[in-house]
Every structure is written in C-alpha cells, then in structure tokens.
Design an enzyme around this catalytic site. Structure first.
Site, PDB file in Angstrom:
ATOM      1  N   ARG A  60       0.849  -1.211   0.000  1.00 51.17           N
ATOM      2  CA  ARG A  60       0.000   0.000   0.000  1.00 51.17           C
ATOM      3  C   ARG A  60       0.878   1.253   0.000  1.00 51.17           C
ATOM      4  O   ARG A  60       0.465   2.317  -0.468  1.00 51.17           O
ATOM      5  CB  ARG A  60      -0.954  -0.022   1.200  1.00 51.17           C
ATOM      6  CG  ARG A  60      -1.843   1.209   1.309  1.00 51.17           C
ATOM      7  CD  ARG A  60      -3.148   0.953   2.085  1.00 51.17           C
ATOM      8  NE  ARG A  60      -2.922   0.229   3.323  1.00 51.17           N
ATOM      9  CZ  ARG A  60      -2.446   0.770   4.453  1.00 51.17           C
ATOM     10  NH1 ARG A  60      -2.141   2.050   4.497  1.00 51.17           N
ATOM     11  NH2 ARG A  60      -2.276   0.031   5.541  1.00 51.17           N
ATOM     12  N   TYR A 113     -15.621  14.298 -17.315  1.00 55.08           N
ATOM     13  CA  TYR A 113     -16.033  12.897 -17.159  1.00 55.08           C
ATOM     14  C   TYR A 113     -17.164  12.804 -16.131  1.00 55.08           C
ATOM     15  O   TYR A 113     -17.103  13.439 -15.067  1.00 55.08           O
ATOM     16  CB  TYR A 113     -14.812  12.097 -16.700  1.00 55.08           C
ATOM     17  CG  TYR A 113     -15.076  10.637 -16.473  1.00 55.08           C
ATOM     18  CD1 TYR A 113     -15.355   9.786 -17.534  1.00 55.08           C
ATOM     19  CD2 TYR A 113     -15.042  10.110 -15.190  1.00 55.08           C
ATOM     20  CE1 TYR A 113     -15.592   8.442 -17.314  1.00 55.08           C
ATOM     21  CE2 TYR A 113     -15.270   8.763 -14.967  1.00 55.08           C
ATOM     22  CZ  TYR A 113     -15.545   7.937 -16.035  1.00 55.08           C
ATOM     23  OH  TYR A 113     -15.781   6.601 -15.820  1.00 55.08           O
ATOM     24  N   ASP A 183      -7.025  16.408 -16.286  1.00 54.28           N
ATOM     25  CA  ASP A 183      -7.283  15.022 -16.655  1.00 54.28           C
ATOM     26  C   ASP A 183      -6.942  14.911 -18.144  1.00 54.28           C
ATOM     27  O   ASP A 183      -7.645  15.451 -19.000  1.00 54.28           O
ATOM     28  CB  ASP A 183      -8.759  14.673 -16.383  1.00 54.28           C
ATOM     29  CG  ASP A 183      -9.066  13.208 -16.668  1.00 54.28           C
ATOM     30  OD1 ASP A 183      -8.370  12.595 -17.503  1.00 54.28           O
ATOM     31  OD2 ASP A 183     -10.028  12.679 -16.082  1.00 54.28           O
ATOM     32  N   LYS A 208      -7.459   3.273 -19.658  1.00 58.11           N
ATOM     33  CA  LYS A 208      -7.787   3.533 -21.060  1.00 58.11           C
ATOM     34  C   LYS A 208      -6.552   3.331 -21.929  1.00 58.11           C
ATOM     35  O   LYS A 208      -6.005   2.242 -21.952  1.00 58.11           O
ATOM     36  CB  LYS A 208      -8.383   4.940 -21.178  1.00 58.11           C
ATOM     37  CG  LYS A 208      -9.440   5.271 -20.102  1.00 58.11           C
ATOM     38  CD  LYS A 208     -10.723   4.517 -20.281  1.00 58.11           C
ATOM     39  CE  LYS A 208     -11.688   4.639 -19.107  1.00 58.11           C
ATOM     40  NZ  LYS A 208     -11.985   5.987 -18.650  1.00 58.11           N
TER      41      LYS A 208
HETATM   42  C1  LIG Z   1     -12.530   6.571 -17.523  1.00 56.13           C
HETATM   43  C2  LIG Z   1     -12.173   7.952 -17.157  1.00 56.13           C
HETATM   44  C3  LIG Z   1     -11.993   8.325 -15.809  1.00 56.13           C
HETATM   45  C4  LIG Z   1     -12.202   7.354 -14.685  1.00 56.13           C
HETATM   46  O1  LIG Z   1     -11.249   6.343 -14.731  1.00 56.13           O
HETATM   47  P1  LIG Z   1     -11.499   4.870 -14.082  1.00 56.13           P
HETATM   48  O2  LIG Z   1     -10.207   4.190 -14.330  1.00 56.13           O
HETATM   49  O3  LIG Z   1     -12.673   4.286 -14.785  1.00 56.13           O
HETATM   50  O4  LIG Z   1     -11.797   5.107 -12.644  1.00 56.13           O
HETATM   51  C5  LIG Z   1     -11.617   9.628 -15.548  1.00 56.13           C
HETATM   52  N1  LIG Z   1     -11.469  10.529 -16.535  1.00 56.13           N
HETATM   53  C6  LIG Z   1     -11.637  10.217 -17.827  1.00 56.13           C
HETATM   54  C7  LIG Z   1     -11.443  11.256 -18.864  1.00 56.13           C
HETATM   55  C8  LIG Z   1     -12.006   8.922 -18.188  1.00 56.13           C
HETATM   56  O5  LIG Z   1     -12.185   8.604 -19.472  1.00 56.13           O
END
Ligand SMILES: *Cc1c(COP(=O)(O)O)cnc(C)c1O
Length: 394
Positions: A60, A113, A183, A208
């Site tokens: 952790r 998001y 992000d 992603k």
């Molecule tokens: C999918 C996504 C998230 C969240 O990510 P997870 O791995 O599903 O928690 C945050 N921001 C964007 C732009 C995303 O596409």
C-alpha cells in the site's frame, strides 16, 4: 528517472524503456505480486516505515512493479514524481480530498467525465468543499471563478468528455492562486504535456489508452515532488493504491502506446473526414478537423489529436438505437483507448441521469455517438460505421 539512452528522443521512443530500473536486465516489466517485504533489523524497518514511497515495505506504501510504472509516467510527463491509484477515479478523489479541506473551494470544468462531475457535485459538498462549475472552453472562466484564499484546486479535462472540447493549457498553467490539475486521459502522455504549460498536476485513467488492452483498472497522477509527497501521505491512508498486477499491465501497455496512438489517431482522422461528408450525419467533433471550433488550439498544444471522435446523427433516441444495433465490427462499451473500436451512446449510458435541459447544455443529443477508434484496419472501421449509418437512416 530519465533514461540516458533515450535522452533527446521522441516520447514514443522513451515510452519503450521508461521506468526500467538501473541494471535491470529483464526486457519486460517485472511483476512483484507480494503485499509485503521482509526486513532484517528494526532500523531497516523504521527507515521503510518512514520513507515517502518506500519501495520494499508494504505494497500500500509502494511496490517495485508499481513504482516502475510511476517512474515511467513521471518521465513521459516531464514530472518529478507520480503516484498510481486503483482507478482513474481513485486518482481524481485523492487529488480533491488530499488537497482540499472543509471550507475550501474547487473550480471545475462543466465539460468533464461523468464520474468526476458526480464526485465533485455530490461527494465534495458532504465534506464541506464547495464546487463551482465553469465553461472550460471560455477564456478566463476558471480564473474568474477563483475565490481568493478559498480556492485550492482547479480541475480541467482536455480533450473533454464527450464532445472533445479543449481547455487552453497555457492559460490554465498561468494561474498561480490555486493548484491546477488536468485530466489528460483522452490525450495520453504522448498526445500532450500539460506540465510543460505550467499546469501543476496531470492525471490519467490509465485503464484507457495507457494500459490499452482493457485488462487493467488503474489511475495515475504526476507533478512536483512536493505535491506528490503530500498526495502520497493521503493516499497511503485513503487506500486506493494500484494493484501490482494492474501496474504491470499498464507498464506493459505504455511500451506500445506510441504505435497504438498513431494508428488510432489516423483512423479517427479518416473516420471524421468520412462522417463530415456523410448525408445522415449532422455534426462531427474531432480536434484534428478544421471544423473543430478549437482546431487552432489543438494544433498548438497537442502532439496527437487522439483516437476519439463524437458525431451527431440527429433524429431521436430510436435513430441512436438503430445505429448501435447495426454496427457489426465496433462493440458497444463505455471504455476507450483499447484494441476494439468502441461506440458509446451518452444519452442512454454516461449521461442518462441528466434532465433534457442539462443534456442540451452539455451539447449531448439523443443521436450523439462517441467512437473510440481501435486497432482494426481503418478501411474496416469506416466500412462498418458506413453500413450502420445506412441502416439507421433507412
Ligand atoms: C474513464 C475515465 C476516468 C475514470 O477512470 P477509471 O479508471 O474508470 O476510474 C476519468 N477521466 C476520464 C477522462 C475517463 O475517461
């Protein structure tokens, strides 16, 4: 940890070796599934227990597989440090709750998001953190919403869900009254470099494009040593740490990100041009199209326009339904950045909770479709979308 061998190389090249430890002879990232490490003396134990990011104490706190992935992301983002989380939302929530306290204020982009929006609008107020949403495409909007002495964090996303709106990174990076975070999931670390524009933190849902194979759920944040040490202190207690298995898959994925992103972006550009010329399509949004209202900005701040595009079929929810039922090659799923071309219909999935007015204000209609281009041959992707368009309009 910048690799000497790749100094001065393009980021696609750096991505192949990034995060490899000195003297490491394994070509592949090394998996340490262990949850804990043994130490020989109480002195060694004390050292591990008090070191920020200790690599061999308790997973952790840190773990060689996770730390190697973090080092790779830090290198590609031009950051001093990075921290991986159990998901993109783990990273988003750690930044908000790690940097803000009760009585503080966050300015966030309206085009964001859906999970991030829900977190900011429902969880943050429960902890006494007030959030103001602004139009991230409007010049000066973030700065104008700052409350001096109160605003701790400014949250942006570019390109943003789901209409691929852009935020001017130079303008955001010039803000000094609060910590700024971007992000950058849609762009990936190879598509743009928010920190180089003066932004304080960059985060990714590495679930992603970074992991890239739909086999990991993981998030990551990169920035200065000082901010990351602070975040690490919170994250160890928050417990949304990444799994070594996911960090291993994400690090593995990062090494092929260059070719995957180039292929996906080329397919997206072709598909965007095809859709723009198609009779049954009302509107196409792709940063690489001259018709994108912020195409000039995209050219200035993006190295790759990415593999995502959005288009509008017009019509009603039935039109959207007919289209998604007619696609054969593309799959219907909510993710992006993987090998399969994915179609998502925001009005019935990510944005289903919005009222028709809210939906209209985000620019999403019943016929809005988001496409994440995969790794198939571009001819096959264009042909599949083309036949589905005919079926939907018939
Ligand atoms: C999918 C996504 C998230 C969240 O990510 P997870 O791995 O599903 O928690 C945050 N921001 C964007 C732009 C995303 O596409």
């Amino acid at each position: 940890m910048a690799d000497e061998e790749t100094t001065g190389c393009e980021p696609e090249t750096s991505a192949i070796l990034a995060g490899r430890g000195e003297g490491e002879t394994s070509l592949a990232p090394v998996l340490y599934p262990t949850s804990a490490f043994e130490f020989a003396t109480i002195d060694e134990g004390r050292q591990m227990a008090t070191a920020v990011g200790a690599e061999r104490f308790y997973s952790r706190y840190g773990n060689p597989t996770i730390n190697a992935f973090e080092a790779a992301i830090a290198e590609l983002e031009g950051a001093e440090a990075a921290r991986a989380f159990a998901s993109g939302m783990g990273a988003v929530s750690a930044v908000a709750l790690g940097l803000c306290s009760s009585g503080d204020h966050i300015v966030a982009q309206r085009q964001i998001y859906a999970g991030t929006q829900l977190f900011l609008q429902s969880a943050c107020p429960r902890f006494g953190i007030d959030v103001t949403f602004v139009d991230g495409t409007e010049s000066g909007a973030f700065e104008a919403a700052i409350r001096p002495g109160k605003t701790m964090l400014i949250c942006a996303e570019t390109p943003a869900n789901p209409k691929l709106d852009l935020v001017d990174l130079d303008e955001l990076g010039a803000i000094t009254q609060a910590t700024t975070v971007v992000d950058s999931t849609f762009a990936t670390p190879l598509g743009q470099s928010p920190l180089a524009h003066g932004v304080d933190l960059v985060l990714h849902s590495a679930t992603k494009g970074i992991a890239g194979h739909n086999d990991a759920t993981i998030g990551v944040v990169a920035g200065s040593e000082e901010l990351l040490s602070w975040l690490w202190g919170f994250a160890v207690l928050q417990g949304a740490n990444a799994s070594p298995y996911d960090a291993f898959n994400a690090h593995r994925g990062l090494r092929t990100l260059g070719v995957r992103l180039a292929h996906q972006a080329a397919t997206a550009q072709r598909l965007a041009v095809f859709l723009e010329g198609h009779d049954s399509v009302d509107l196409v949004r792709y940063p690489g199209l001259e018709s994108h209202p912020q195409h000039g900005l995209a050219e200035r701040q993006m190295r790759s326009f990415g593999g995502l595009l959005t288009f509008d079929l017009g019509g009603d929810i039935e039109t959207g339904g007919r289209f998604t039922e007619a696609v054969r090659l593309a799959r219907q799923a909510p993710s992006l950045g993987g090998p399969e071309t994915l179609i998502s219909h925001p009005a019935s999935t990510t944005h289903v909770g919005l009222t028709p007015e809210e939906m209209a204000s985000t620019g999403i209609g019943p016929g809005t479709m988001r496409v994440s281009c995969g790794l198939e041959h571009p001819d096959d992707v264009v042909a599949d979308i083309g036949q589905a368009l005919l079926a939907a309009s018939g």
